[in-house]
Design a protein around this motif. Structure first.
Motif, PDB file in Angstrom:
ATOM      1  N   ASP A   1     -28.422 -19.763  10.583  1.00  0.00           N
ATOM      2  CA  ASP A   1     -28.084 -18.526  11.515  1.00  0.00           C
ATOM      3  C   ASP A   1     -26.966 -19.089  12.391  1.00  0.00           C
TER       4      ASP A   1
ATOM      5  N   GLY B   1     -23.843 -18.848  11.163  1.00  0.00           N
ATOM      6  CA  GLY B   1     -23.291 -17.635  10.409  1.00  0.00           C
ATOM      7  C   GLY B   1     -23.315 -17.201   9.033  1.00  0.00           C
TER       8      GLY B   1
ATOM      9  N   ASP C   1     -25.675 -15.847   6.256  1.00  0.00           N
ATOM     10  CA  ASP C   1     -26.358 -14.844   5.828  1.00  0.00           C
ATOM     11  C   ASP C   1     -27.122 -15.176   4.447  1.00  0.00           C
ATOM     12  N   ARG C   2     -26.497 -15.813   3.431  1.00  0.00           N
ATOM     13  CA  ARG C   2     -26.884 -16.207   2.303  1.00  0.00           C
ATOM     14  C   ARG C   2     -26.452 -17.600   1.911  1.00  0.00           C
TER      15      ARG C   2
ATOM     16  N   THR D   1     -33.781 -13.018   0.354  1.00  0.00           N
ATOM     17  CA  THR D   1     -32.604 -12.449   0.769  1.00  0.00           C
ATOM     18  C   THR D   1     -31.664 -13.363   1.403  1.00  0.00           C
ATOM     19  N   ARG D   2     -32.022 -14.542   1.546  1.00  0.00           N
ATOM     20  CA  ARG D   2     -31.325 -15.663   2.184  1.00  0.00           C
ATOM     21  C   ARG D   2     -30.862 -16.605   1.256  1.00  0.00           C
TER      22      ARG D   2
END
Length: 294
Positions: free
Chosen positions: A89, A92, A94-95, A117-118
């Protein structure tokens, strides 16, 4: 390629030192080291990946000069996974592709299972799947014998002797000798410096103490936990498992039956290397990752 060493304060309450390399616009890779290492695990891997990826290699909580919370429970797996997500995080991400060796691999397995999802893709380097490992400690006598060092590491009475010559003796024997056999010169001196940081040895060993893994004694006949034969959720991500086949601590039995829990599985076996394969044959690790498509 840009490269920097950053101190990152996380909302999980710890500060981690992070080796950052590559262009932040490129696909992200996070590299997680294990015991008793640091970002140095990836010294000969990160630069190659950073040619076309944004690559983070943190010193995880308890290691080197990163924060060292005082309680055993501060090193429970859920807290370390929380560090990982907070680190992503912060940058930044997301994946990301997640790569883990040893304890870093244990964290990577859990993160992939709990946060699909990450974690986009998963690379495991000599780190056993949690169910396969626990089952092997009940069913495979060789693996059970090889894992007795875990019981020793859980003994808090050893901590007070891990300074000065006692520290060097610790890393010249048992499981730890597998690293110092592969690392020498300035690299060994750098590790000794990290291990000598105040509270570092206790913090690193607390990873073992916080773990729920059951390690029966070699001659023990313990009751078999029901969960060993119960259904287990699959890893949904494409997964590459790299294994130094000469690993004396985590035997090749860890690869047996693995595909039942990892449907999209590729295994790269590296002959002539052991547990610390990133030191023993880094070019083979890089080649395996690149051949797989990273």
């Amino acid at each position: 390629m840009t490269e920097a060493f950053q101190r990152v304060a996380l909302p999980t309450g710890v500060e981690l030192d992070v080796k950052v390399a590559g262009d932040s616009r490129d696909p992200a890779v996070i590299l997680l080291h294990g015991f008793p290492e640091s970002h140095r695990t990836w010294r000969d891997v990160q630069p190659d990946l950073a040619r076309d990826h944004f690559v983070l290699a943190p010193d995880q909580r308890g290691y080197a000069r990163s924060s060292k919370p005082p309680r055993v429970e501060d090193y429970a797996a859920d807290k370390i996974v929380a560090d990982l997500l907070a680190l992503a995080d912060h940058f930044g991400l997301d994946r990301f592709t997640l790569v883990g060796h040893d304890w870093g691999g244990a964290v990577a397995w859990m993160a992939a299972l709990q946060h699909p999802t990450r974690v986009e893709r998963l690379v495991i380097v000599n780190a056993p799947h949690p169910l396969v490992f626990q089952r092997s400690l009940f069913d495979d006598a060789e693996q059970r014998r090889a894992s007795q060092y875990i019981t020793r590491f859980r003994d808090t009475s050893i901590d007070q002797g891990l300074t000065g010559k006692g520290l060097e003796a610790f890393f010249a024997s048992g499981f730890a000798r597998l690293l110092t056999r592969a690392v020498g010169g300035e690299d060994k001196a750098a590790y000794l410096d990290e291990w000598s940081q105040s509270g570092a040895m206790t913090a690193m060993l607390n990873w073992y103490r916080a773990s729920a893994i059951i390690v029966p004694a070699p001659d023990e006949d313990p009751p078999r936990p029901a969960f060993l034969d119960a259904p287990f959720p699959p890893v949904t991500q494409p997964t590459l498992v790299i294994w130094g086949m000469g690993d004396e601590a985590l035997r090749p039995v860890q690869l047996d039956g693995l595909a039942a829990y990892v449907p999209d599985l590729t295994i790269a076996r590296i002959e002539g290397a052991g547990h610390f394969v990133t030191w023993e044959d880094a070019p083979a690790v890089v080649q395996a990752v690149r051949d797989w498509g990273i």
